[in-house]
Design an enzyme around this catalytic site. Structure first.
Site: not given
Ligand code: FRU
Length: 517
Positions: A50-52, A68, A76, A109, A177-178, A230, A319
């Site tokens: 997982m990330n965000d 995420q 990832w 995200s 994005r985001d 981001e 990251w």
């Molecule tokens: C931030 C990011 C966002 C993107 C997502 C992709 O960590 O890079 O900008 O939407 O992760 O996983």
């Protein structure tokens, strides 16, 4: 930028391999949450990467947490929205993947809102007194273009349908994005902040119905010229102890944070419904967290009517090494949820963060002492046999003539994590150089610090959870969030002071319940 290039390469390699079916059928497996380094009161996914945090929203008694997620593996890729719900922000129930990747794009995200009055026309709620539904706004990351899509749910977030008129916002860019969406009551409309990540520019849109968006303003670049922007957020926060409020623009920065790699910066100013205007100097850049591992924050939309708090949560990684942290089965997690406020200091307003009060329900008192020398209190800690890997600690320390005073945590043979105050440098710091397993990335170990004005008497509020330490200083004036990977059994807690006169005004330690049992 390098990070995103790496992600895109992985995407083109993985996308057309029949993963959609797999992702759709992937249902969260029950997990014992007891593997080495598995946090006991922080959110981590049942399995895989997982990330965000994404789409944090409160609806009909539940706090939703999307994130995420790679349902297929421990690095990832295949980005989809994982999902969990909670009734108290602390105990989480894992649910199946909410929005799986599409054969043509990944689900990056974004945010989620309660469409209370069915402005979108997507709510099919049969209840004539409640026409609401949930709408998620995410980035559809195509191979070389990023666009904003929406999806809706008429069953309290359990199943989601992509809107047939997607995309709802597209500026023909590879790094758009985001989307972070909220209801702007004074003008009865939706507002969305997004970024052009590489241009370090915020784009602000508004909409009557979540489907049709009009660009109203841009903001940036601002501050130093490093890194991508981001996961933006625009929130109104109270100034502690006053009736004042200010708008705060959150910008997650990749890389260029004070501890290296990714981090969260913010600006304070005004918002008139179409445009954010900063009221602070461009430099120095203000940071929300001075540790290595706090990124990609998301604030909860639509908090309960009786709750005026603004709460956020961040990804507990960086990251620089997110894909190689040394856990198996799962990788990545989230910080404790934190309440946000502004506080006035002599040089202006600053963001302060406190762990949500619901955390206190997990406490079992282990140790309490007041007013003693460092040696004295250390003796009492040892006599009481106080040690641990999962606990909360509150201390008020007086530095006296000591040049450094603090704690050695997760101490064992040849390992320790230091949390301390250095009076010569006017700093509070975490030193995880010798914290245990650090060899997976040269960027992981280190001493990370934040300056503080008055080092004479300091409050430290610490959260330790097997593979993490979060440090809240002086009621949230400074925060440092760090992952650590000590060997199991490194559980000693010890005070230390370099130089004379360091005293403990008070110290309390609580064991915290696991939220996964
Ligand atoms: C931030 C990011 C966002 C993107 C997502 C992709 O960590 O890079 O900008 O939407 O992760 O996983």
């Amino acid at each position: 930028m390098a990070t995103i290039m790496k992600k895109i390469a992985l995407f083109s390699f993985l996308t057309f391999s029949g993963v959609l079916t797999l992702a759709l059928s992937a249902v969260a497996q029950p997990s014992s949450y007891d593997q080495p380094w598995r946090p006991q009161y922080h959110f981590t996914p049942p399995q895989n990467f997982m990330n965000d945090p994404n789409g944090t929203v409160f609806y009909k008694g539940e706090y939703h947490l999307f994130y995420q997620h790679n349902p297929e593996g421990n690095v990832w890729g295949h980005m989809s929205w994982g999902h969990a719900v909670s009734t108290d922000l602390v105990h989480w129930q894992n649910l199946p993947v909410a929005i799986p990747e599409d054969p043509n794009y990944m689900i990056y995200s974004g945010s989620a809102v309660v469409d209370k009055n069915n402005s979108s026309g997507l709510c099919k709620n049969p209840d004539p007194h409640d026409r609401s539904c949930l709408v998620a706004i995410y980035t559809a990351a195509f191979k070389d273009r990023q666009k904003q899509h929406i999806a809706f749910s008429n069953d309290r977030g359990r199943t989601w349908t992509n809107y047939s008129g997607n995309p709802v916002a597209d500026v023909d860019a590879p790094d758009f994005r985001d989307p972070n969406v909220f209801w702007y009551e004074p003008q009865h409309k939706w507002v969305m902040v997004t970024v052009l990540a590489d241009e370090r520019t915020l784009l602000l849109f508004d909409s009557p119905d979540l489907k049709h968006w009009t660009k109203r303003s841009t903001f940036g670049p601002s501050g130093d010229a490093a890194g991508q922007w981001e996961c933006p957020d625009l929130i109104e926060l109270p100034v502690e102890g006053t009736n004042e409020k200010r708008w705060v623009l959150i910008i997650n920065r990749n890389p260029g944070a004070p501890a290296g790699g990714t981090g969260v910066r913010y600006l304070i100013g005004k918002f008139d419904g179409t445009k954010f205007t900063s009221e602070i100097p461009d430099s120095p850049v203000l940071w929300a967290d001075w540790g290595k591992d706090f990124y990609a924050t998301n604030t909860w939309n639509d908090m309960p009517a009786t709750d005026s708090r603004r709460v956020w949560i961040g990804w507990f990684s960086n990251w620089q090494y997110a894909n190689v942290e040394p856990t198996v089965l799962w990788r990545g997690g989230l910080s404790v949820p934190r309440t946000l406020m502004l506080r006035r200091f002599h040089d202006g307003l600053r963001l302060v963060q406190k762990p949500v009060h619901e955390m206190e329900n997990l406490r079992h008192e282990k140790f309490r002492a007041a007013n003693g020398s460092v040696a004295d209190i250390n003796r009492r800690i040892a006599e009481a046999g106080t040690m641990g890997e999962v606990y909360e600690l509150e201390a008020e320390l007086e530095t006296g003539q000591a040049t450094e005073i603090g704690f050695r945590l997760r101490k064992g043979k040849d390992v320790e994590t230091l949390v301390g105050i250095n009076t010569t440098r006017s700093e509070v710091f975490v030193d995880k150089t010798r914290s245990g397993e650090t060899s997976f990335s040269k960027d992981f170990p280190g001493r990370h610090a934040a300056t503080i004005e008055n080092t004479g008497r300091i409050k430290l509020h610490l959260f330790v959870d097997r593979s993490s330490v979060e440090v809240f200083v002086n009621d949230g004036e400074r925060v440092l969030s760090e992952r650590i990977y000590p060997p199991a059994g490194s559980d000693q807690i010890e005070l230390y002071a370099n130089g004379a006169g360091g005293r403990v005004i008070s110290l309390a330690i609580w064991e915290l319940d696991s939220v996964w049992k």
